[in-house]
Design a protein around this motif. Structure first.
Motif, PDB file in Angstrom:
ATOM      1  N   CYS A 172      -4.900  63.429 -73.233  1.00 13.77           N
ATOM      2  CA  CYS A 172      -5.096  62.237 -72.401  1.00 13.77           C
ATOM      3  C   CYS A 172      -3.773  61.644 -71.912  1.00 13.77           C
ATOM      4  O   CYS A 172      -3.773  60.701 -71.120  1.00 13.77           O
ATOM      5  CB  CYS A 172      -5.909  61.184 -73.148  1.00 13.77           C
ATOM      6  SG  CYS A 172      -5.012  60.307 -74.431  1.00 13.77           S
ATOM      7  N   CYS A 229       0.325  62.722 -76.004  1.00 13.54           N
ATOM      8  CA  CYS A 229      -0.932  63.434 -76.202  1.00 13.54           C
ATOM      9  C   CYS A 229      -1.056  64.575 -75.188  1.00 13.54           C
ATOM     10  O   CYS A 229      -0.822  64.379 -73.993  1.00 13.54           O
ATOM     11  CB  CYS A 229      -2.108  62.477 -76.060  1.00 13.54           C
ATOM     12  SG  CYS A 229      -3.695  63.305 -76.265  1.00 13.54           S
ATOM     13  N   SER A 234      -1.570  59.865 -73.507  1.00 14.62           N
ATOM     14  CA  SER A 234      -1.071  58.653 -74.173  1.00 14.62           C
ATOM     15  C   SER A 234       0.294  58.933 -74.776  1.00 14.62           C
ATOM     16  O   SER A 234       0.557  60.026 -75.268  1.00 14.62           O
ATOM     17  CB  SER A 234      -2.008  58.235 -75.311  1.00 14.62           C
ATOM     18  OG  SER A 234      -3.248  57.846 -74.806  1.00 14.62           O
ATOM     19  N   CYS A 251      -7.610  59.741 -78.554  1.00 15.59           N
ATOM     20  CA  CYS A 251      -8.613  60.791 -78.370  1.00 15.59           C
ATOM     21  C   CYS A 251      -8.627  61.824 -79.499  1.00 15.59           C
ATOM     22  O   CYS A 251      -9.503  62.696 -79.524  1.00 15.59           O
ATOM     23  CB  CYS A 251      -8.427  61.477 -77.026  1.00 15.59           C
ATOM     24  SG  CYS A 251      -7.020  62.583 -76.971  1.00 15.59           S
ATOM     25  N   CYS A 295      -3.328  62.067 -81.489  1.00 13.38           N
ATOM     26  CA  CYS A 295      -3.473  60.911 -80.607  1.00 13.38           C
ATOM     27  C   CYS A 295      -4.452  59.893 -81.185  1.00 13.38           C
ATOM     28  O   CYS A 295      -5.549  60.257 -81.604  1.00 13.38           O
ATOM     29  CB  CYS A 295      -3.970  61.389 -79.241  1.00 13.38           C
ATOM     30  SG  CYS A 295      -4.316  60.049 -78.093  1.00 13.38           S
TER      31      CYS A 295
HETATM   32 ZN    ZN Z   1      -5.114  61.483 -76.400  1.00 17.07          ZN
END
Ligand code: ZN
Lengths: 418, 163
Positions: free
Chosen positions: B63, B60, B65, B77, B74
């Motif tokens: 964030c 991501c 991830s 988010c 993602c």
């Molecule tokens: Zn994210």
């Protein structure tokens, strides 16, 4: 939201194949069985239907839902088809609940079916596996038993669950079904029988896995006013919850455990959750249903549970998701006898999917019908006089329907409305 | 049939029969088959990567991830992800050996499925483990990605082995 009651239900006897009756006829049979229990209800008082079946591949007929609605004589009233994998039947019931709770309908029919006998078992497995991601999961060896096997391997690794504990679920459910005339596969088994049955996907063996079936089931839901006009023993659907998780088993990042009211964060300090060992969607569904039904501690406040035991492993994992025991204690829970017919909270007194069969679109509704009879106290009346499975004084139960690897899960609390 | 010069229209009689299993009720075989035009769309670079010996996940951009199977947005988010290389060395998170399966894979049984884990990657990757006896597989086993030389543009273009 208006209170929603179930006033009648019907099931066909699930079977390996039903070539003499197509899906419309089977649904009609399940519908007529329900109607026979509410003689004051006429066809024109039914405001609409929700129909459910899982796979267009098994029917080789799109829009089979309208064919059912049409066959029952319900056109031009409202109807729609619900599909949510293995949870299709449970979701159908909840959709009918919504129709009544919203005030849109006073009487709503929920019917579901599946006809899985039209292809051989291997093709059937393939059709079912098409409900896994067709880019990344299906082509690697698409096979649901394989996916669940990986999940329970991890459960065994995390919590020490044993194959004997899995087998105990199979023994219990097949045994209960000896007294259920609707069951497809009742059997008196030993732990050794299960352990010695053919290995399908390690550690799951033939007797850890439900069979494919043809069958139909129906439930009639009503507003309060209609319910008490139609029967003196209506059953209240007091809590509904629906949870989901990522389509791909591999695609579920670790988060905090979703806690039930009777649990503490300290219970799960070091637990990676849901991992692949637990069904977070089941926990989410249970939490919502308990909140609506005002249940604080399910083990103390539920008299029985009918849950989605397509695999023995799922039953053990689901004890935990539903909060009947802590995460990790599912194996000990079956061992303790708590889930037995005479246990603290009998689980799958009907025999469950393992022994009754799993005609997908009908399965969740079948659970609703068995629970309905259980709560009405009418098991003997519907089981040819045999009351072995009738739980004394059952006032509140939970039904649980589950789609592939825990993608869609429904939990519905049912209780005596009289 | 000719009657006073008129012809009654008639369906052509054909020589193909049908496969009949039963007469009461009539149960017959119904063949159906289809060629489907499938696009990997936004996931295409993953499959192109496999053909070049590269295993790619998603990261991501907001964030951070990380996903071991491609996701172009993602799941935490909702922001777009970018491609990231996954190490070829990994561990078995869980496994099973399938002795049965769907029709398409029956001929390949028994085969071993694994979920592959990497430290620091938030999700897993489903693959096959080749060349290890079922009883020798264990959780935490170190494994290494290998690639088919002739790419089929399927997730099975990558598989795992032990050293
Ligand atoms: Zn994210």
């Amino acid at each position: 939201m208006k209170p929603v009651y179930m006033v009648a239900g019907g099931i066909t006897k699930f079977s390996k194949a039903s070539p003499k009756k197509d899906f419309r006829y089977m649904v009609k049979e399940a519908f007529d069985a329900a109607m026979a229990d509410v003689p004051n209800l006429t066809l024109d008082q039914i405001d609409g239907s929700i129909t459910s079946y899982f796979s267009d591949h098994f029917t080789r007929q799109l829009m089979a839902g309208i064919m059912v609605h049409d066959y029952l004589g319900l056109t031009p009233k409202p109807s729609k088809r619900i599909e949510s994998g293995g949870a299709t039947g449970g979701m159908c019931l909840q959709s009918a609940w919504e129709a009544i709770a919203s005030g849109r309908m006073d009487v709503c029919l929920a019917v579901g079916f599946e006809t899985m006998s039209h292809v051989n078992t291997w093709k059937g497995n393939e059709f079912i596996a098409l409900a896994s991601d067709t880019n990344f999961d299906y082509p690697v060896g698409g096979f649901y038993t394989g996916y669940y096997a990986m999940m329970v391997k991890r459960h065994m690794h995390e919590f020490g669950t044993t194959v004997e504990q899995l087998a105990a679920v199979s023994v219990k459910n097949h045994k209960n079904a000896l007294h259920n005339p609707y069951a497809q596969f009742p059997a008196e088994l030993t732990i050794a029988d299960v352990l010695n049955s053919e290995m399908v996907a390690d550690p799951l063996k033939r007797l850890d896995i439900c069979v494919m079936s043809d069958g139909a089931a129906s439930a009639i839901l009503c507003s309060e006013e209609m319910a008490f006009k139609l029967t003196d023993k209506p059953i209240l659907l007091s809590g509904v919850g629906t949870g989901t998780d990522a389509m791909r088993l591999s695609d579920r990042p670790s988060r905090e455990v979703i806690l039930l009211p009777h649990e503490n964060p300290e219970d799960y300090k070091d637990l990676k959750y849901p991992g692949v060992h637990s069904f977070r969607g089941g926990r989410a569904a249970a939490k919502q249903a308990y909140k609506m039904a005002n249940i604080q501690n399910p083990l103390e406040e539920l008299d029985f549970v009918e849950l989605h035991d397509a695999f023995t492993s799922s039953e053990i994992q689901t004890y935990e998701d539903l909060g009947l025991c802590k995460y990790g204690d599912g194996g000990k829970f079956i061992e303790s006898g708590a889930a037995n017919l005479d246990g603290k909270v009998p689980v799958n007194p009907s025999g469950g999917l393992l022994a009754c069969g799993h005609p997908v679109g009908a399965t969740g509704l079948m659970q609703a019908v068995f629970s309905f009879w259980q709560l009405q106290g009418s098991i003997a009346q519907h089981f040819g006089g045999d009351d072995t499975l009738q739980l004394k004084n059952a006032k509140r139960g939970l039904i649980h329907s589950h789609a592939g690897t825990g993608t869609y899960i429904t939990a519905t609390v049912m209780e005596r409305g009289f | 049939m000719t009657q006073a010069g008129k012809t009654t229209p008639k369906l052509e009689e054909v020589e193909q029969g049908c496969v009949l299993y039963n007469l009461d009720p009539i149960i017959m075989k119904y063949h159906y088959e289809v060629d489907y035009i499938h696009s990997y769309a936004q996931d295409s670079p993953f499959f192109a990567g496999l053909s070049k010996g590269q295993l790619m996940g998603s990261k991501c951009t907001k964030c951070g991830s990380t996903f071991a199977t491609p996701r172009s947005h993602c799941m935490n988010c909702g922001e777009p992800t970018e491609w990231m290389d996954l190490p070829l060395e990994a561990k078995v998170h869980t496994y099973t050996t399938c002795y049965f399966g769907g029709e398409e894979f029956l001929a390949e049984t028994p085969f071993t499925l694994i979920l592959v884990e990497w430290p620091g990657v938030d999700t897993f990757f489903l693959s096959r483990l080749i060349g290890v006896a079922p009883e020798d597989v264990y959780i935490g086993m170190p494994v290494k990605a290998k690639f088919r030389r002739l790419s089929q543009f399927k997730p099975t273009d990558v598989y795992f082995v032990t050293e």
